[in-house]
Design a protein around this motif. Sequence first.
Motif, PDB file in Angstrom:
ATOM      1  N   THR A 188       0.858  -1.202   0.000  1.00  0.00           N
ATOM      2  CA  THR A 188       0.000   0.000   0.000  1.00  0.00           C
ATOM      3  C   THR A 188       0.888   1.244   0.000  1.00  0.00           C
ATOM      4  O   THR A 188       0.565   2.233  -0.655  1.00  0.00           O
ATOM      5  CB  THR A 188      -0.929   0.015   1.225  1.00  0.00           C
ATOM      6  N   HIS A 189       1.998   1.189   0.709  1.00  0.00           N
ATOM      7  CA  HIS A 189       2.935   2.319   0.745  1.00  0.00           C
ATOM      8  C   HIS A 189       3.451   2.627  -0.664  1.00  0.00           C
ATOM      9  O   HIS A 189       3.483   3.778  -1.086  1.00  0.00           O
ATOM     10  CB  HIS A 189       4.083   1.985   1.703  1.00  0.00           C
ATOM     11  N   SER A 190       3.816   1.598  -1.403  1.00  0.00           N
ATOM     12  CA  SER A 190       4.357   1.818  -2.754  1.00  0.00           C
ATOM     13  C   SER A 190       3.300   2.417  -3.678  1.00  0.00           C
ATOM     14  O   SER A 190       3.613   3.267  -4.522  1.00  0.00           O
ATOM     15  CB  SER A 190       4.865   0.501  -3.339  1.00  0.00           C
TER      16      SER A 190
ATOM     17  N   LEU B 122       7.969   0.888  -7.600  1.00  0.00           N
ATOM     18  CA  LEU B 122       9.093  -0.047  -7.478  1.00  0.00           C
ATOM     19  C   LEU B 122      10.180   0.397  -6.497  1.00  0.00           C
ATOM     20  O   LEU B 122      11.157  -0.318  -6.304  1.00  0.00           O
ATOM     21  CB  LEU B 122       9.732  -0.256  -8.862  1.00  0.00           C
ATOM     22  N   HIS B 123      10.007   1.562  -5.837  1.00  0.00           N
ATOM     23  CA  HIS B 123      11.145   2.131  -5.106  1.00  0.00           C
ATOM     24  C   HIS B 123      11.701   1.207  -4.021  1.00  0.00           C
ATOM     25  O   HIS B 123      12.891   1.199  -3.773  1.00  0.00           O
ATOM     26  CB  HIS B 123      10.814   3.523  -4.542  1.00  0.00           C
ATOM     27  N   ASP B 124      10.849   0.415  -3.387  1.00  0.00           N
ATOM     28  CA  ASP B 124      11.321  -0.459  -2.305  1.00  0.00           C
ATOM     29  C   ASP B 124      11.449  -1.927  -2.743  1.00  0.00           C
ATOM     30  O   ASP B 124      11.480  -2.827  -1.910  1.00  0.00           O
ATOM     31  CB  ASP B 124      10.375  -0.366  -1.102  1.00  0.00           C
ATOM     32  N   VAL B 125      11.512  -2.147  -4.044  1.00  0.00           N
ATOM     33  CA  VAL B 125      11.498  -3.506  -4.575  1.00  0.00           C
ATOM     34  C   VAL B 125      12.685  -4.336  -4.062  1.00  0.00           C
ATOM     35  O   VAL B 125      12.589  -5.548  -3.901  1.00  0.00           O
ATOM     36  CB  VAL B 125      11.424  -3.435  -6.124  1.00  0.00           C
TER      37      VAL B 125
ATOM     38  N   VAL C 120       7.809  12.374  -0.970  1.00  0.00           N
ATOM     39  CA  VAL C 120       6.515  11.675  -0.871  1.00  0.00           C
ATOM     40  C   VAL C 120       6.664  10.385  -0.066  1.00  0.00           C
ATOM     41  O   VAL C 120       5.749  10.002   0.663  1.00  0.00           O
ATOM     42  CB  VAL C 120       5.857  11.406  -2.254  1.00  0.00           C
ATOM     43  N   ASP C 121       7.841   9.758  -0.147  1.00  0.00           N
ATOM     44  CA  ASP C 121       8.108   8.534   0.621  1.00  0.00           C
ATOM     45  C   ASP C 121       8.020   8.850   2.118  1.00  0.00           C
ATOM     46  O   ASP C 121       7.312   8.178   2.879  1.00  0.00           O
ATOM     47  CB  ASP C 121       9.514   8.035   0.251  1.00  0.00           C
ATOM     48  N   ALA C 122       8.712   9.907   2.538  1.00  0.00           N
ATOM     49  CA  ALA C 122       8.714  10.284   3.962  1.00  0.00           C
ATOM     50  C   ALA C 122       7.313  10.732   4.390  1.00  0.00           C
ATOM     51  O   ALA C 122       6.839  10.376   5.465  1.00  0.00           O
ATOM     52  CB  ALA C 122       9.723  11.405   4.197  1.00  0.00           C
TER      53      ALA C 122
HETATM   54 FE   LIG Z   1       9.513   3.646   0.892  1.00  0.00          FE
END
Ligand SMILES: [Fe+2]
Length: 350
Positions: free
Chosen positions: A183-185, A215-218, A298-300
């Motif tokens: 959900t975060h991604s 895909l940032h945390d893939v 946006v991640d933070a």
């Molecule tokens: Fe993240």
Amino acid sequence: MDQSPEPKPGRLLDRPLDPTRLKVEIEPADYDMAPLALEVLVPGQPCPVDLYLPLADKGKVVMTPACQKGEEFRAQWRDRLLAAEQRVVFVLLEQTQELNEYFQEMAPVIMDDPGRPLRNKAMVVQELAVLNLNTMFNAEEVTPKVLKKTVERVQQTVQRITATPQLMHNMSTILRTDYSVYTHSVNVCMLGMALARYLGRSEAYVHAMGVGGLLHDVGRAKLPRALTTKTGPLSEQELALMRTHPLLGYQMLAQVGAVPYDSLMIVLHHHENADGSGYPHGLKADKTPLPARLARLVDAFDAMTSARPYKDAQSAFQAAATMLQERGNVFGADLVPTFVRFLASPFITG
Ligand SMILES: [Fe+2]
Ligand SMILES: [Fe+2]
């Protein structure tokens, strides 16, 4: 896997449900399953896969068949589950491929239906994206084939968001706050795309922000699950291992070929800090590619405004205040005021 063949599929939902038996906490992957939001199923249509419900039974949780593949999914069942505050059903990971195909077919119908509320359309797109990431993160092994399929579906998801521009307005009502890496991604994808649009960037840039966000945390898929799902504080060693995820993700995706360069930069550099104190390369703001710096924001923001087992969600206002405080060292003084204005724009507040 602990699945009881009784009661017969379909029968379970024909009777009123005992809500106390439904109040169970489970880790679906332990059952080789993934959650699916109930609202995305179309009542009156044959169910595309088998559905299960976790029921408490003498202190144990039993994954109980609720609807069989091909059986008509009834509106009454959905209403009964929602009345019992059960918002998700569970599907076997091995059947997620079929579910995907079903949604690919149904998506145009769902997206073009003027009678379907926007919130529900957003939910279908999000649910599909969550399902894809879930399938990849829980695959036995992330082979190049699995990765290629994931990237293809990620591109489709981003195209679908682009094709429904209203999805990028009033996002405070559609972002998911039930935290998981999936959900975060999806949130980072949607927020990143909206931010790039807000900044007047090109469609290719918006697309790359979306793909990079999903895909940032893939790279976390390559780390031990015990580590990525740990809720307590991490040891020095564990922290060091966690910090390898940007590089791992970059290495995985660089081989696929179809990932835009800006998206690769997001995956590699979304933990760099403006003052050079971040990782993996300790790049300062002026050396960090802009898409990665936007993704950092946006991640933070999403991490702060989502609830985790060990902390409550902050409001968007609180998160903006924290970011303004840390603008110099982490995010860069040049971007934070713009980001705060974005948070107050119709993209977020409607
Ligand atoms: Fe993240
Ligand atoms: Fe990350």
